[in-house]
Design an enzyme around this catalytic site. Sequence first.
Site, PDB file in Angstrom:
ATOM      1  N   LYS A   1       2.601  11.228  -3.645  1.00 42.77           N
ATOM      2  CA  LYS A   1       1.619  10.466  -4.413  1.00 42.77           C
ATOM      3  C   LYS A   1       0.677  11.394  -5.166  1.00 42.77           C
ATOM      4  O   LYS A   1       0.201  11.072  -6.244  1.00 42.77           O
ATOM      5  CB  LYS A   1       0.848   9.550  -3.455  1.00 42.77           C
ATOM      6  CG  LYS A   1      -0.137   8.625  -4.099  1.00 42.77           C
ATOM      7  CD  LYS A   1      -0.710   7.710  -3.027  1.00 42.77           C
ATOM      8  CE  LYS A   1      -1.841   6.876  -3.521  1.00 42.77           C
ATOM      9  NZ  LYS A   1      -2.350   6.005  -2.464  1.00 42.77           N
TER      10      LYS A   1
ATOM     11  N   ASP B   1     -14.942   4.442  -0.219  1.00 45.25           N
ATOM     12  CA  ASP B   1     -13.636   5.088  -0.268  1.00 45.25           C
ATOM     13  C   ASP B   1     -13.858   6.581  -0.108  1.00 45.25           C
ATOM     14  O   ASP B   1     -14.422   7.219  -0.969  1.00 45.25           O
ATOM     15  CB  ASP B   1     -12.949   4.762  -1.592  1.00 45.25           C
ATOM     16  CG  ASP B   1     -11.530   5.291  -1.675  1.00 45.25           C
ATOM     17  OD1 ASP B   1     -11.048   5.878  -0.688  1.00 45.25           O
ATOM     18  OD2 ASP B   1     -10.909   5.113  -2.720  1.00 45.25           O
TER      19      ASP B   1
ATOM     20  N   GLU C   1      -7.518   0.679  -4.647  1.00 42.47           N
ATOM     21  CA  GLU C   1      -7.583   0.580  -3.187  1.00 42.47           C
ATOM     22  C   GLU C   1      -8.918   0.041  -2.674  1.00 42.47           C
ATOM     23  O   GLU C   1      -8.922  -0.831  -1.801  1.00 42.47           O
ATOM     24  CB  GLU C   1      -7.246   1.934  -2.563  1.00 42.47           C
ATOM     25  CG  GLU C   1      -5.784   2.296  -2.755  1.00 42.47           C
ATOM     26  CD  GLU C   1      -5.452   3.744  -2.479  1.00 42.47           C
ATOM     27  OE1 GLU C   1      -6.378   4.566  -2.276  1.00 42.47           O
ATOM     28  OE2 GLU C   1      -4.258   4.076  -2.474  1.00 42.47           O
TER      29      GLU C   1
ATOM     30  N   ASP D   1       0.883  -1.158   0.000  1.00 41.03           N
ATOM     31  CA  ASP D   1       0.000   0.000   0.000  1.00 41.03           C
ATOM     32  C   ASP D   1       0.923   1.211   0.000  1.00 41.03           C
ATOM     33  O   ASP D   1       1.508   1.559   1.018  1.00 41.03           O
ATOM     34  CB  ASP D   1      -0.909   0.005   1.230  1.00 41.03           C
ATOM     35  CG  ASP D   1      -1.810   1.235   1.282  1.00 41.03           C
ATOM     36  OD1 ASP D   1      -1.858   2.000   0.284  1.00 41.03           O
ATOM     37  OD2 ASP D   1      -2.457   1.450   2.312  1.00 41.03           O
TER      38      ASP D   1
END
Length: 192
Positions: free
Chosen positions: A72, A192, A170, A9
């Site tokens: 990211k 999410d 994810e 992750d």
Amino acid sequence: MSDLAVGIDLGTTHSLVAYCDQEGPRIIPSPMGQTLLPSVVRIGPAHQLPVVGHQAAQQAGDYAEQTIFSIKRLMGRSFAEAQTLAGLLPYALVDYQGAAAVRAGGATLMPQQISAQILLELKRWAEAHFRKPVHQAVITVPAYFDDAQRQATRDAAQLAGWQTLRLVNEPTAAALAYGIDQQKTATVAVYD
């Protein structure tokens, strides 16, 4: 090459590496016993190795312009797209042939190069845990990542010595992880 594969992750604030065997899923700890790696990298002068994780995060106040976090958010993005973040970051965001890049430690670095340092640290954790080389990984990415952001993630993994077996959204990874130890059929909703 080993058949051993891990899951990674690669997070915005923290990252981790895990595996699953007959006993179920487990997070691989660092040699110091920590299971979460802050996704923070401090870039020093050219002759110094980058500082990754906890130490970089703890010293961020002293080295604000050299400490890279939230990388990211810049993965696979153009300089124009990244402008919304420029005022929120203490480090220099620069244009590198139209792509968003970072200027730190006297060097211009692509987000993939910074993320590769995080992935390399997770590789060290995995190899210390298994006491052998580990080259294969499944890596999670946000569901909204476009092709350029996904390719940037693959590039970062390759720079760190990982063979990316698959990129998994994810929310999909969360749904799969939820059902990994279940023996019954069920419908699971993941938000999410």
